[in-house]
Design a protein around this motif. Structure first.
Motif, PDB file in Angstrom:
ATOM      1  N   ASN A   1      -2.130  -0.142  10.972  1.00 30.58           N
ATOM      2  CA  ASN A   1      -3.047   0.475  10.023  1.00 30.58           C
ATOM      3  C   ASN A   1      -3.614  -0.685   9.221  1.00 30.58           C
ATOM      4  OD1 ASN A   1      -4.391   1.912   8.031  1.00 30.58           O
ATOM      5  ND2 ASN A   1      -2.514   2.491   6.939  1.00 30.58           N
TER       6      ASN A   1
ATOM      7  N   ILE B   1      -6.436   3.602  -7.051  1.00 27.24           N
ATOM      8  CA  ILE B   1      -6.324   2.711  -5.889  1.00 27.24           C
ATOM      9  C   ILE B   1      -6.868   1.335  -6.244  1.00 27.24           C
ATOM     10  CG2 ILE B   1      -7.012   2.344  -3.479  1.00 27.24           C
ATOM     11  CD1 ILE B   1      -7.368   5.332  -3.154  1.00 27.24           C
TER      12      ILE B   1
ATOM     13  N   LEU C   1       0.863  -1.181   0.000  1.00 27.75           N
ATOM     14  CA  LEU C   1       0.000   0.000   0.000  1.00 27.75           C
ATOM     15  C   LEU C   1       0.905   1.238   0.000  1.00 27.75           C
ATOM     16  CD1 LEU C   1      -3.154   0.576   0.471  1.00 27.75           C
ATOM     17  CD2 LEU C   1      -2.446   1.265   2.745  1.00 27.75           C
TER      18      LEU C   1
ATOM     19  N   GLU D   1      -5.066   2.896  13.246  1.00 25.29           N
ATOM     20  CA  GLU D   1      -5.742   3.774  12.291  1.00 25.29           C
ATOM     21  C   GLU D   1      -7.097   3.144  11.985  1.00 25.29           C
ATOM     22  OE1 GLU D   1      -3.573   5.448   8.925  1.00 25.29           O
ATOM     23  OE2 GLU D   1      -5.358   5.236   7.677  1.00 25.29           O
TER      24      GLU D   1
ATOM     25  N   PRO E   1      -6.276  -3.270   7.123  1.00 24.51           N
ATOM     26  CA  PRO E   1      -7.268  -3.032   6.058  1.00 24.51           C
ATOM     27  C   PRO E   1      -8.625  -2.782   6.707  1.00 24.51           C
ATOM     28  CG  PRO E   1      -6.206  -5.207   5.836  1.00 24.51           C
ATOM     29  CD  PRO E   1      -5.770  -4.636   7.139  1.00 24.51           C
ATOM     30  N   TYR E   2      -9.281  -1.678   6.344  1.00 21.24           N
ATOM     31  CA  TYR E   2     -10.549  -1.374   7.021  1.00 21.24           C
ATOM     32  C   TYR E   2     -11.663  -0.907   6.088  1.00 21.24           C
ATOM     33  CZ  TYR E   2      -8.353   3.317   7.172  1.00 21.24           C
ATOM     34  OH  TYR E   2      -7.717   4.492   6.861  1.00 21.24           O
ATOM     35  N   ILE E   3     -11.487  -1.116   4.804  1.00 21.82           N
ATOM     36  CA  ILE E   3     -12.544  -0.712   3.864  1.00 21.82           C
ATOM     37  C   ILE E   3     -13.551  -1.871   3.738  1.00 21.82           C
ATOM     38  CG2 ILE E   3     -12.997   0.139   1.520  1.00 21.82           C
ATOM     39  CD1 ILE E   3     -10.849   1.893   2.365  1.00 21.82           C
TER      40      ILE E   3
ATOM     41  N   ARG F   1       0.047   6.750   3.239  1.00 23.46           N
ATOM     42  CA  ARG F   1      -0.781   7.963   3.115  1.00 23.46           C
ATOM     43  C   ARG F   1      -0.343   9.000   4.154  1.00 23.46           C
ATOM     44  NH1 ARG F   1      -2.516   4.467  -0.418  1.00 23.46           N
ATOM     45  NH2 ARG F   1      -4.736   4.058  -0.666  1.00 23.46           N
TER      46      ARG F   1
ATOM     47  N   LEU G   1      -6.385  -3.428   1.883  1.00 25.29           N
ATOM     48  CA  LEU G   1      -7.527  -2.515   2.001  1.00 25.29           C
ATOM     49  C   LEU G   1      -8.801  -3.198   2.462  1.00 25.29           C
ATOM     50  CD1 LEU G   1      -6.916  -0.778  -1.446  1.00 25.29           C
ATOM     51  CD2 LEU G   1      -6.649   0.325   0.765  1.00 25.29           C
TER      52      LEU G   1
END
Ligand code: GLN
Length: 280
Positions: free
Chosen positions: A186, A202, A91, A241, A188-190, A94, A211
């Motif tokens: 952080n 993306i 990834l 995150e 994957p949280y989508i 960001r 993700l």
């Protein structure tokens, strides 16, 4: 051909393909090909570009026009204070994720002997930035992807912190090594169904595995919290995150696993982005 002309042509191609920042991207890609700083290109736009470089450059512009992120084409991304190697296996770090680094430094201002774990270490941007700031910290990074670990290792060597960063290839459920003062992630949280709503840069190019947070976006966060409860020392901190709309659910999961919420911090866009908790 003159650089100026080549830049104009390439910029038009990118614009036609709805690439934002088309001129900046063009300049960055030409700088990469001829191996000079962007400033040099701007000041010497009368210079001629060689045939081989021109061919290489056109290839990069074609890839960018199809949406491949500039970071992958350049092979690097700036995060915190450093350039990190990246490729399509990791990834792209960001800017919002720098919040985790900030929070670690804030919470451990007067401490310099901390053992921390990062779950889903990716390129290593977070952990390695922390190690650069704190020379008494020791990091352990876990990732399910061997390719990520290779990139992370390369970054750790480049930043000369590889002697303080251990890496393991593992799924978090199966990882049982050590006890940590601090755990960061952080994950994957989508939501699975929202993945297709992400921008095409993306969606088509970044690793889905970094993700995809399952149907409710929380399946990886749940695993991280559950395992952290076992791997963390008493009073140790877990810094995560999260997505802008996950505060309430994540708070609940943390509390159910014996964590006390210290703070929820917003990113620059004023979205809840980072949750700091303590194991009690
Ligand atoms: N912030 C990332 C994005 O929206 C998602 C990162 C993640 O799932 N951890 O592109």
């Amino acid at each position: 051909m003159k650089i100026e002309t080549v830049i104009q042509q390439a910029n038009n191609i990118l614009k036609k393909n709805y690439i934002k920042n088309s001129l900046l991207d063009t300049e960055l890609l030409i700088s990469k090909v001829i191996n000079k700083e962007r400033e040099y290109i701007i000041l010497n736009n009368n210079m001629k570009i060689g045939q081989n470089d021109y061919i290489k450059f056109k290839k990069l512009i074609l890839e960018r026009s199809k949406g491949k992120p500039i970071a992958y084409l350049l092979g690097k991304k700036n995060f915190w204070k450093y350039d990190f190697y990246v490729n399509e296996n990791v990834l792209i770090p960001r800017p919002d994720t720098e919040l985790i680094v900030h929070q670690v430094l804030k919470n451990y201002k007067n401490k310099n002997n901390i053992k921390f774990l990062e779950v889903g270490v990716g390129s290593g941007a977070i952990s390695l930035s922390i190690l650069k700031e704190k020379n008494g910290f020791f990091g352990t990074g876990v990732d399910i992807s061997k390719d990520c670990l290779n990139i992370c290792k390369k970054n750790a060597c480049k930043l000369e912190v590889n002697d303080r960063m251990k890496l393991f290839k593992s799924n978090i459920d199966n990882f049982n090594k050590g006890k940590y003062d601090l755990i960061i992630s952080n994950p994957p949280y989508i939501k699975k169904l929202d993945l297709k709503k992400l921008s095409k840069d993306i969606r088509n190019f970044e690793p889905q595995i970094a993700l995809d947070g399952g149907l409710d976006g929380l399946s990886e966060i749940r695993k991280v919290i559950k395992k952290s409860a076992e791997l963390i020392k008493k009073n140790g901190k877990l810094i995560l995150e999260i997505a802008f709309n996950q505060k309430i659910e994540v708070r609940k999961i943390l509390e159910n696993n014996g964590f006390y919420i210290n703070a929820i911090v917003k990113d620059l866009a004023k979205n809840d982005r980072c949750i700091i908790s303590k194991k009690i």
